[in-house]
Each structure stands twice: as structure tokens, then as C-alpha cells.
Design a protein around this motif. Sequence first.
Motif, PDB file in Angstrom:
ATOM      1  N   SER A   1       0.816  -1.223   0.000  1.00  0.00           N
ATOM      2  CA  SER A   1       0.000   0.000   0.000  1.00  0.00           C
ATOM      3  C   SER A   1       0.845   1.266   0.000  1.00  0.00           C
ATOM      4  O   SER A   1       0.300   2.371  -0.167  1.00  0.00           O
ATOM      5  N   MET A   2       2.146   1.127   0.190  1.00  0.00           N
ATOM      6  CA  MET A   2       3.036   2.285   0.274  1.00  0.00           C
ATOM      7  C   MET A   2       3.573   2.628  -1.111  1.00  0.00           C
ATOM      8  O   MET A   2       4.288   1.836  -1.714  1.00  0.00           O
ATOM      9  N   PRO A   3       3.258   3.814  -1.644  1.00  0.00           N
ATOM     10  CA  PRO A   3       3.864   4.238  -2.913  1.00  0.00           C
ATOM     11  C   PRO A   3       5.382   4.173  -2.817  1.00  0.00           C
ATOM     12  O   PRO A   3       5.965   4.481  -1.753  1.00  0.00           O
ATOM     13  N   ASN A   4       6.041   3.794  -3.916  1.00  0.00           N
ATOM     14  CA  ASN A   4       7.480   3.488  -3.809  1.00  0.00           C
ATOM     15  C   ASN A   4       8.263   3.807  -5.065  1.00  0.00           C
ATOM     16  O   ASN A   4       9.071   3.007  -5.527  1.00  0.00           O
ATOM     17  N   VAL A   5       8.042   4.981  -5.626  1.00  0.00           N
ATOM     18  CA  VAL A   5       8.851   5.438  -6.754  1.00  0.00           C
ATOM     19  C   VAL A   5      10.115   6.087  -6.197  1.00  0.00           C
ATOM     20  O   VAL A   5      10.040   6.949  -5.317  1.00  0.00           O
TER      21      VAL A   5
ATOM     22  N   TYR B   1      -1.864   1.100  -5.704  1.00  0.00           N
ATOM     23  CA  TYR B   1      -1.435   1.012  -4.311  1.00  0.00           C
ATOM     24  C   TYR B   1      -2.586   0.609  -3.385  1.00  0.00           C
ATOM     25  O   TYR B   1      -2.548   0.869  -2.179  1.00  0.00           O
ATOM     26  N   GLU B   2      -3.592  -0.042  -3.956  1.00  0.00           N
ATOM     27  CA  GLU B   2      -4.674  -0.640  -3.180  1.00  0.00           C
ATOM     28  C   GLU B   2      -4.705  -2.124  -3.518  1.00  0.00           C
ATOM     29  O   GLU B   2      -5.406  -2.548  -4.433  1.00  0.00           O
ATOM     30  N   PRO B   3      -3.906  -2.934  -2.814  1.00  0.00           N
ATOM     31  CA  PRO B   3      -3.770  -4.354  -3.162  1.00  0.00           C
ATOM     32  C   PRO B   3      -5.124  -5.055  -3.281  1.00  0.00           C
ATOM     33  O   PRO B   3      -5.984  -4.938  -2.401  1.00  0.00           O
ATOM     34  N   THR B   4      -5.282  -5.769  -4.389  1.00  0.00           N
ATOM     35  CA  THR B   4      -6.568  -6.369  -4.743  1.00  0.00           C
ATOM     36  C   THR B   4      -6.376  -7.811  -5.162  1.00  0.00           C
ATOM     37  O   THR B   4      -5.409  -8.136  -5.864  1.00  0.00           O
ATOM     38  N   LEU B   5      -7.305  -8.680  -4.772  1.00  0.00           N
ATOM     39  CA  LEU B   5      -7.257 -10.089  -5.149  1.00  0.00           C
ATOM     40  C   LEU B   5      -8.178 -10.371  -6.333  1.00  0.00           C
ATOM     41  O   LEU B   5      -9.292  -9.833  -6.412  1.00  0.00           O
ATOM     42  N   ARG B   6      -7.695 -11.219  -7.240  1.00  0.00           N
ATOM     43  CA  ARG B   6      -8.509 -11.749  -8.338  1.00  0.00           C
ATOM     44  C   ARG B   6      -8.234 -13.241  -8.464  1.00  0.00           C
ATOM     45  O   ARG B   6      -7.196 -13.728  -8.012  1.00  0.00           O
ATOM     46  N   ASP B   7      -9.140 -13.932  -9.131  1.00  0.00           N
ATOM     47  CA  ASP B   7      -8.959 -15.380  -9.271  1.00  0.00           C
ATOM     48  C   ASP B   7      -8.173 -15.750 -10.528  1.00  0.00           C
ATOM     49  O   ASP B   7      -8.220 -16.887 -10.994  1.00  0.00           O
ATOM     50  N   GLY B   8      -7.431 -14.805 -11.064  1.00  0.00           N
ATOM     51  CA  GLY B   8      -6.587 -15.033 -12.232  1.00  0.00           C
ATOM     52  C   GLY B   8      -6.113 -13.700 -12.769  1.00  0.00           C
ATOM     53  O   GLY B   8      -6.156 -12.682 -12.062  1.00  0.00           O
ATOM     54  N   THR B   9      -5.664 -13.684 -14.002  1.00  0.00           N
ATOM     55  CA  THR B   9      -5.157 -12.455 -14.601  1.00  0.00           C
ATOM     56  C   THR B   9      -6.303 -11.575 -15.094  1.00  0.00           C
ATOM     57  O   THR B   9      -7.386 -12.068 -15.434  1.00  0.00           O
ATOM     58  N   VAL B  10      -6.046 -10.281 -15.141  1.00  0.00           N
ATOM     59  CA  VAL B  10      -7.030  -9.344 -15.697  1.00  0.00           C
ATOM     60  C   VAL B  10      -7.308  -9.690 -17.153  1.00  0.00           C
ATOM     61  O   VAL B  10      -8.455  -9.657 -17.617  1.00  0.00           O
TER      62      VAL B  10
ATOM     63  N   TRP C   1      -5.018 -17.653  -6.774  1.00  0.00           N
ATOM     64  CA  TRP C   1      -5.407 -16.250  -6.824  1.00  0.00           C
ATOM     65  C   TRP C   1      -4.182 -15.390  -7.111  1.00  0.00           C
ATOM     66  O   TRP C   1      -3.043 -15.793  -6.861  1.00  0.00           O
ATOM     67  N   ARG C   2      -4.435 -14.190  -7.606  1.00  0.00           N
ATOM     68  CA  ARG C   2      -3.376 -13.208  -7.843  1.00  0.00           C
ATOM     69  C   ARG C   2      -3.613 -11.991  -6.951  1.00  0.00           C
ATOM     70  O   ARG C   2      -4.752 -11.544  -6.770  1.00  0.00           O
ATOM     71  N   LEU C   3      -2.517 -11.447  -6.428  1.00  0.00           N
ATOM     72  CA  LEU C   3      -2.559 -10.196  -5.670  1.00  0.00           C
ATOM     73  C   LEU C   3      -2.016  -9.096  -6.566  1.00  0.00           C
ATOM     74  O   LEU C   3      -0.873  -9.160  -7.027  1.00  0.00           O
ATOM     75  N   PHE C   4      -2.853  -8.081  -6.837  1.00  0.00           N
ATOM     76  CA  PHE C   4      -2.510  -7.011  -7.767  1.00  0.00           C
ATOM     77  C   PHE C   4      -2.103  -5.750  -7.009  1.00  0.00           C
ATOM     78  O   PHE C   4      -2.840  -5.252  -6.160  1.00  0.00           O
ATOM     79  N   ALA C   5      -0.916  -5.243  -7.322  1.00  0.00           N
ATOM     80  CA  ALA C   5      -0.420  -3.975  -6.769  1.00  0.00           C
ATOM     81  C   ALA C   5       0.951  -3.719  -7.380  1.00  0.00           C
ATOM     82  O   ALA C   5       1.630  -4.659  -7.818  1.00  0.00           O
ATOM     83  N   ARG C   6       1.361  -2.468  -7.417  1.00  0.00           N
ATOM     84  CA  ARG C   6       2.715  -2.177  -7.866  1.00  0.00           C
ATOM     85  C   ARG C   6       3.702  -2.808  -6.891  1.00  0.00           C
ATOM     86  O   ARG C   6       3.556  -2.703  -5.682  1.00  0.00           O
ATOM     87  N   SER C   7       4.697  -3.501  -7.456  1.00  0.00           N
ATOM     88  CA  SER C   7       5.772  -4.198  -6.738  1.00  0.00           C
ATOM     89  C   SER C   7       5.342  -5.523  -6.119  1.00  0.00           C
ATOM     90  O   SER C   7       6.128  -6.145  -5.413  1.00  0.00           O
ATOM     91  N   ALA C   8       4.112  -5.982  -6.425  1.00  0.00           N
ATOM     92  CA  ALA C   8       3.701  -7.295  -5.930  1.00  0.00           C
ATOM     93  C   ALA C   8       4.621  -8.381  -6.471  1.00  0.00           C
ATOM     94  O   ALA C   8       5.010  -9.308  -5.754  1.00  0.00           O
ATOM     95  N   GLY C   9       4.977  -8.277  -7.753  1.00  0.00           N
ATOM     96  CA  GLY C   9       5.878  -9.244  -8.350  1.00  0.00           C
ATOM     97  C   GLY C   9       7.313  -8.756  -8.428  1.00  0.00           C
ATOM     98  O   GLY C   9       8.234  -9.560  -8.515  1.00  0.00           O
ATOM     99  N   ASP C  10       7.511  -7.447  -8.401  1.00  0.00           N
ATOM    100  CA  ASP C  10       8.831  -6.867  -8.638  1.00  0.00           C
ATOM    101  C   ASP C  10       9.006  -5.641  -7.744  1.00  0.00           C
ATOM    102  O   ASP C  10       8.763  -4.544  -8.183  1.00  0.00           O
ATOM    103  N   ASP C  11       9.431  -5.748  -6.418  1.00  0.00           N
ATOM    104  CA  ASP C  11      10.127  -6.892  -5.902  1.00  0.00           C
ATOM    105  C   ASP C  11       9.977  -6.924  -4.390  1.00  0.00           C
ATOM    106  O   ASP C  11      10.927  -7.129  -3.676  1.00  0.00           O
TER     107      ASP C  11
END
Length: 509
Positions: free
Chosen positions: A49-53, A123-132, A152-162
Motif C-alpha cells: 500500500s506504500m507508494p514506492n517510486v 497502491y490498493e492491493p486487490t485479489l482476483r482469481d486469475g489475470t485481468v 489467486w493473484r494479488l494485484f499492486a505495484r511491486s507485488a511481483g517486482d520486488d
Amino acid sequence: MKYLSRTIAAIFTAGLMLNSPATLADEAVKVYAQKNAHRIMEDFRTFLSMPNVASDSDDMMKNANWITDYIGKRGFTGEIVTAGGAPYVIAEKKVSGAQKTILIYAHFDGQPVAPENWTTPPYEPTLRDGTVESGAKLINWPKRGESFDPEWRLFARSAGDDKAPVIALMAALDGLEASGQTPSVNIKLILDGEEEAGSPTLGGILEKYRDRLTSDLLLFCDGPMHQSRQRQLVFGVRGAMTVHLTAYGPKRPLHSGHYGNWAPNPNDRLVQLLAKMKDEEARILVPGYLDDVRPMSEAEAQAIAALPHMDEALKADLALGDTDGGGKRLEELIMSPAIVIKGFEGGGTGSKSRNIIMPSATASLNLRLVPDQTPDNLKASLTAFFDSEGFWQTDDEPTDKELMAHEKVLKVEWVAGGYGAFRSDLDSPVARKLISILNDIDGEATLLTPTMGGSLPIYLFEKELEAPIILLPVANHDNNQHGRDENIRLQNLWDAIDVYAAILKKFGS
């Protein structure tokens, strides 16, 4: 065949374990992670949830402070350090009786976002049952007592990287402690707050804190896993550079009907220049650009041949009718340099298009380097190429006098922070030990990949530190890193916890 036979021997020596069940110790950590999934996921949710640029120092300091508090609860002594840029976190956890030390690298900054392009706020982590892209539906965050589906997938900036490695590593330590186990190694961390900006001050950090970062192994925990989803060790990365090219036409916009075919169009000139840099299969044509490329070794070729062949599945997944490279497989092609046109701007398109000849056109290029290529040599080859194409070059905005004095003008802006590639030995003693540990988790053989296509500033670590360096990626390959709707598959997070726990438990044994 010498390499292949040694590797096969290493796999079988890894404890006659290709057919053995996971140890009770490994199982205990797995059970702990599932019982504590809500807490682990809430920690991850808070972190994401923390912006991180990296360019926003206040945001990055909030991230760094959260990390030091989070790891401090697990016995780490941490410090936030800088060398004139974004913050880094350096930390250490000493283990009584441990004779070996592992240094773990991850980064906690993320690529800038364009929120309007995201399906849900970045920056609002969201769950989905697959890809958008597959039309997956939103999932309400599970309540206590409800489970998290591993697909399930967790969607947010930096969820996968890193950011995932920080969460998974701490969960692994929690799991070991809860099950009465002790890591066999001392653990050091260097967490980078500016990797997505090219880690411009990392050299200064490593030079200043070199003595605090000594170890027996440096694990780089970044990057996507193989497309087959099989566990993987990676032994190299490509280098990276960025250059912006601007071509010029009239000093003010001109009506394309009145002046077309007479006033030079900067779009045409830049497109023609770019087209001469590569052929239709994306092979680089710039003279001298490939002179220093290190050939692929026999061991690396054998490792690639042993990887699952995923090209046809990827083509179907990405709706591609063709690929570049003249039929070579993906893993072989990323062993070669690349020139990628990141973007082109020379006027509007679609509803914003106008019948005018613009004063300038700009293209941004991403240059991917392989071992033995250097940023200076590539600059030299491209400078000579632009000169051979008749361009007068400048690194500043040209004056009217300069535009009139030369038939073709090109502004060449090299972005600071370019760096070289890295590749290490697939058959080193440390590599064989890691293979043994990872194979023992579930009896499945670990993939050995000579290099990943992306870039990391590993060359700086190679220069300043003496420890062997191996990459341990944990994110799913389709995590949309750097783009919209970045995500992580939850099973990848659970698998990362298992992997970290196994390494920490057994590497020092």
C-alpha cells in the motif's frame, strides 16, 4: 558432456532425493505458513500500500522505516543508509554457532505508475482469481477462518517486482522459529530503494559498507521464474543502458499539405535511422556493436537445451503469430544483446493526429548488454553509426544556427547509470549445494538458467564483493512487472517461503 555429467551427479547426490518426500522440518514451515496466511498476507498488503517510486524520497523513507521495524521483530539489526540517492536498508541477523553467512539482495522501489491504465488502483492491493487479461473476477479479502486460494493473484505495484522476497523471507524465519528450528547461517540483507531508477548510488553504498556485506553467498532475489513455473536458479543477467534520440525538421510546425515533400519530416528521418539498426528478425546491424560479445559456452548451451521448451505456449498465451530471432528459442535469444525501441513521439495519433510536420521527433532506446560488452564501447559504436548516416550530433538542444549549418541533426542523450552484464559458473560448488538443497524440498529437479533477459546491477557487487552470486527468482513469469496490473500468484509466495526456509536451514550444514 563433462558439465552435464557433473550436474546430473550433483542432482542424484543431493541425498538420493529425487524420489524422497519433503523432510518433516520443511513440512513444518509449510504448515506454519498456511496457518498464518492471514497475517502474512496482511503484512504484504500493508507493504504494497506504500507508494514506492525512487524519486519520491519521503515515500521511500516510509518504506525503509517500515522494513527496519518489520525485520527488527525477527532479530535483525538494521540501518537505513544513503549515498546521495534513495535509501537502502542494510541489516544483519547473527545466529549462534553459524559458520557461514548468506547475503540477500532485493529491492523495494517500483516503476512509476499511470493509475488510469490500471484496472484497480496500483497502491490498493486487490485479489482476483486469475489475470485481468483472462477476465478474472475480483475476490473479497478473506475473513479469518477463510482460506486463500493459491491460484489467486494479488494485484499492486511491486507485488511481483520486488517486495515479495522481504515478506517471504521473514515468514520463513517465523516458520523456522515456530517449529523449533534454527537457521544454519548468519543472514545479511541489502535492500535497494532505487533499483528501478538504475541504482545510481549503489556503487557508493557498496564501497562505503563493503566490510559489513561480506558473505559466503550472495542471493539476488529478483526477477521472474521460468515460464514453466518450475523452480529455478539463474546465473546471469543482461546489462542495461538508455539513450534518447531526437531528430529535427522545421523550427515551427508546418501544414503538411503546403510543405510536405519539401520540409524534412523528423519522423521520417528518425524512423529511417532506427530501421537501419536492426533487420526484420531484430538482429543488430550496427557495425562494431557485437564485436565484444562473449560466446555461449558448451555448458550454457546444454543448460538451455535441458529447459522446458515454452515458446509455442507463450505464443498462444500472447496471441503472437510470429517471433523474432529466426526460430531460435527465447532462452537462447536473451543470451544476445538487444536494441529495444521503448517509445516514439513525433506528433499525435488517432483522434489527436494533425496534418502538420512537427519540429522534432524523439525515440527512447533500451540497450541490453551481454558479458564483455561495455557501455563505453556501445556508445562508441552507435556514435560512429550515427555519424556514418550523416547526422551531426549534439547532447544539447541545437540552435537555429546549428540546424541551418547541418543537413541532419541528432540530439543524443545518454541516461546516466548504464551498466554491464553478469554471468557466473553453473557448476560451481556453491551452485551444486543450492541445487541439492532445493531439490530436497519436494524431489523435483531445479532448472538451471544461464541468464535472464532483464537487468540488475550485479556487476557492482561482483566488483566490490568476493562472494559467489546466484539469482533466485520467485515471482510468476506473467506478473506484468513494470506495467499495469502487476501481480503475484499466491502459490509463488508460498513456494518462496519454503525455498528460503530450506536454504537458511541447510546451507550452513
